[in-house]
Design an enzyme around this catalytic site. Structure first.
Site, PDB file in Angstrom:
ATOM      1  N   HIS A   1      -0.256  -7.636  16.459  1.00  0.00           N
ATOM      2  CA  HIS A   1      -1.015  -7.011  17.618  1.00  0.00           C
ATOM      3  C   HIS A   1      -1.058  -5.270  17.524  1.00  0.00           C
ATOM      4  O   HIS A   1      -1.602  -4.815  18.471  1.00  0.00           O
ATOM      5  CB  HIS A   1      -0.290  -7.395  18.864  1.00  0.00           C
ATOM      6  CG  HIS A   1      -0.546  -8.919  19.287  1.00  0.00           C
ATOM      7  ND1 HIS A   1      -0.988  -9.438  20.460  1.00  0.00           N
ATOM      8  CD2 HIS A   1       0.003 -10.002  18.511  1.00  0.00           C
ATOM      9  CE1 HIS A   1      -1.185 -10.893  20.273  1.00  0.00           C
ATOM     10  NE2 HIS A   1      -0.216 -11.154  19.075  1.00  0.00           N
TER      11      HIS A   1
ATOM     12  N   ASP B   1      -2.838   3.157  19.104  1.00  0.00           N
ATOM     13  CA  ASP B   1      -2.811   2.068  19.988  1.00  0.00           C
ATOM     14  C   ASP B   1      -3.330   0.939  19.115  1.00  0.00           C
ATOM     15  O   ASP B   1      -4.575   1.030  18.581  1.00  0.00           O
ATOM     16  CB  ASP B   1      -3.448   2.304  21.289  1.00  0.00           C
ATOM     17  CG  ASP B   1      -2.842   1.453  22.226  1.00  0.00           C
ATOM     18  OD1 ASP B   1      -2.410   0.434  22.176  1.00  0.00           O
ATOM     19  OD2 ASP B   1      -2.835   1.818  23.466  1.00  0.00           O
TER      20      ASP B   1
HETATM   21  C1  G6P Z   1       3.271  -4.587  22.881  1.00  0.00           C
HETATM   22  C2  G6P Z   1       3.503  -5.614  21.682  1.00  0.00           C
HETATM   23  C3  G6P Z   1       4.006  -6.858  22.011  1.00  0.00           C
HETATM   24  C4  G6P Z   1       5.264  -6.695  23.083  1.00  0.00           C
HETATM   25  C5  G6P Z   1       4.692  -5.580  24.207  1.00  0.00           C
HETATM   26  C6  G6P Z   1       5.700  -5.234  25.124  1.00  0.00           C
HETATM   27  O1  G6P Z   1       2.094  -5.141  23.319  1.00  0.00           O
HETATM   28  O2  G6P Z   1       2.469  -5.861  20.669  1.00  0.00           O
HETATM   29  O3  G6P Z   1       4.621  -7.712  20.919  1.00  0.00           O
HETATM   30  O4  G6P Z   1       5.957  -7.858  23.577  1.00  0.00           O
HETATM   31  O5  G6P Z   1       4.213  -4.471  23.605  1.00  0.00           O
HETATM   32  O6  G6P Z   1       6.934  -4.935  24.533  1.00  0.00           O
HETATM   33  P1  G6P Z   1       8.344  -5.537  24.937  1.00  0.00           P
HETATM   34  O7  G6P Z   1       9.257  -4.880  23.953  1.00  0.00           O
HETATM   35  O8  G6P Z   1       8.886  -5.450  26.292  1.00  0.00           O
HETATM   36  O9  G6P Z   1       8.088  -6.996  24.214  1.00  0.00           O
END
Ligand code: G6P
Length: 470
Positions: free
Chosen positions: A163, A370
């Site tokens: 992602h 990003d």
């Molecule tokens: C990004 C990443 C995700 C992640 C999200 C929130 O979008 O690509 O994999 O889950 O951030 O971050 P966190 O550390 O709270 O999971």
């Protein structure tokens, strides 16, 4: 060890949030992300299961169901949260993959925790997958899972989607475990990336870090061929537009403008409070525009910065910097009853987000790096009347698709200021032309389209034979 599910999704987090029920018991609410709305139909059709972490330190809740969705909750100990999640995922890989905007830290103990946690996710996937199942692994937190699954199950089909960006080799090469990561990913049959440039960077890493031969999008790994290609992710555009069209949401948008004292121009930023998002440069540009009076006297910036990874050092430093800058701007330019920056360090439900998108004249997305940036797409999806303008960093995946935006280099403050002024003073006809173009893209290439195109491509990969080279 064969499980029952023909479709297994593995991601760092489960698509549900834990809340506390009236009797102090855990209750689970679906978290309304795009990913779950895209995968839910496939999950239901194929009797799928979703494996992920609950977000808290503690024992694994194991298998459970929310609204008929089969879930397997993984547990992380407090040490694993520190070394795997906060450490290797978010203080090594995250800054490294975002072009070292913050310096990545390399610690062998963190790597060991990453291997251990990846192994436990792989074990869970192996245990849930029926013979011949499709397993779809997500994101940088789980890059070793594909190979760990493949070692035990040659009957399954494995897809992986990254992602976030995949960096150029000169940066990726800093990682002491670069070869293990590349080989971990190559356990998959198909590797999906946000942009073509990310897939190209990965192909180069295969050649340089693992000495493998590549041809076009294909990488030869022993007797297998793995494919790496771009599948830009999107949002549930129709679902979000439906929310934006609700009477209550439209009323709320009007209330927001009223609460801001009916400015001529409302600028909006919505981000996780993350150093990749370019919030300080955005504030600097806005502060200078206020000083120069180029946006007129009746302007407001609403900046939502939702709390994120608050125990990681670089995030604490960023929060201090952002909050100091906001106070400085407000101290200098506020008048009694009006505040030039409304700073909200909070998370909001989708309805409130949609109301904010509707209330804004100009959306500011100024990320330094990003993978995609779904906020830009959400803004476009909400603007069903084809009004509004988007200022968008060229260092986002979304910039490849949203050609109706005012594209900016966020490091170029003068260029950023000019783009904000142009977006704020756009003619209604030009705004409509640009927004129509962007809405066509977001509505046609929504998250269901993304999931379908990835899974269709994966389905054409052979179980253990060759994947067609385009
Ligand atoms: C990004 C990443 C995700 C992640 C999200 C929130 O979008 O690509 O994999 O889950 O951030 O971050 P966190 O550390 O709270 O999971």
């Amino acid at each position: 060890m064969d499980g029952l599910h023909k479709f297994v999704v593995v991601s760092s987090r489960l698509p549900v949030d834990r809340t506390e029920g009236p009797d102090g018991e855990s209750e689970w609410q679906p978290s309304p992300g795009g990913l779950v709305s895209a995968l839910e139909p496939v999950m239901r059709e194929s009797g799928g299961v979703w494996i992920g972490w609950t977000g808290d330190a503690g024992p694994a809740p194991g298998p459970f169901e929310v609204d008929g969705l089969a879930l397997v909750g993984m547990g992380l100990s407090a040490e694993q949260v520190r070394d795997y999640y906060e450490g290797f995922c978010n203080a090594t890989l995250w800054p490294l993959y975002h072009d070292v905007i913050a310096p990545p830290e390399f610690h062998r103990r963190w790597w060991d925790a990453y291997v251990t946690v990846n192994r436990s996710f792989a074990q869970a996937a192996v245990a849930q997958a029926a013979p011949g199942a499709t397993i779809w692994v997500h994101d940088y937190q789980l890059q070793l899972v594909p190979q760990m699954v493949r070692e035990q199950r040659s009957d399954v089909r494995i897809g992986f989607f990254n992602h976030i960006p995949f960096p150029g080799y000169e940066i990726f090469a800093q990682l002491p475990w670069r070869r293990q990561v590349v080989l971990g990913l190559l356990g998959a049959d198909l590797l999906g990336f946000q942009r073509r440039a990310d897939a190209v960077n990965f192909l180069r890493a295969c050649r340089r870090a693992a000495g493998l031969a590549t041809r076009g999008a294909a990488i030869r790994v022993g007797d297998r061929e793995v494919r790496a290609a771009a599948f830009p992710i999107s949002i549930d555009a129709a679902g979000l537009e439906q929310i934006a069209r609700q009477e209550t949401v439209r009323k709320r948008a009007a209330e927001i403008r009223l609460a801001l004292d009916e400015p001529d121009t409302v600028l909006l930023g919505i981000d996780r409070l993350d150093y990749t998002k370019g919030i300080p440069v955005r504030l600097r540009a806005y502060g200078e525009l206020l000083r120069e009076g180029r946006l007129g006297p009746r302007v407001a910036l609403v900046q939502v910065a939702s709390p994120s990874r608050e125990r990681v050092g670089a995030y604490r430093v960023l929060r201090d910097e952002v909050e100091q800058t906001v106070s400085r701007i407000n101290g200098e330019y506020a008048e009694v009853g009006s505040t030039p920056v409304q700073y909200l360090h909070q998370s909001y439900p989708r309805e409130e987000m949609a109301a904010l998108y509707l209330a804004a004249d100009v959306m500011l997305v100024t990320s330094l790096r990003d993978g995609m940036n779904l906020v830009a797409k959400e803004y476009v999806a909400c603007r069903y009347d084809e009004s509004g303008a988007l200022v968008l960093s060229e260092f986002t995946g979304a910039a490849d698709e949203l050609t109706g935006a005012f594209l900016v280099n966020p490091h170029d403050i003068e260029g950023l200021k000019d783009a904000i002024v142009r977006a704020a003073t756009i003619s209604p006809a030009d705004a409509r032309r640009r927004m129509r173009l962007m809405r066509k893209r977001v509505c046609e290439h929504d998250v269901a389209y993304w999931a379908r195109s990835f899974l269709d491509t994966l389905a054409h990969a052979q179980d253990h034979g060759l994947v067609a080279v385009p």
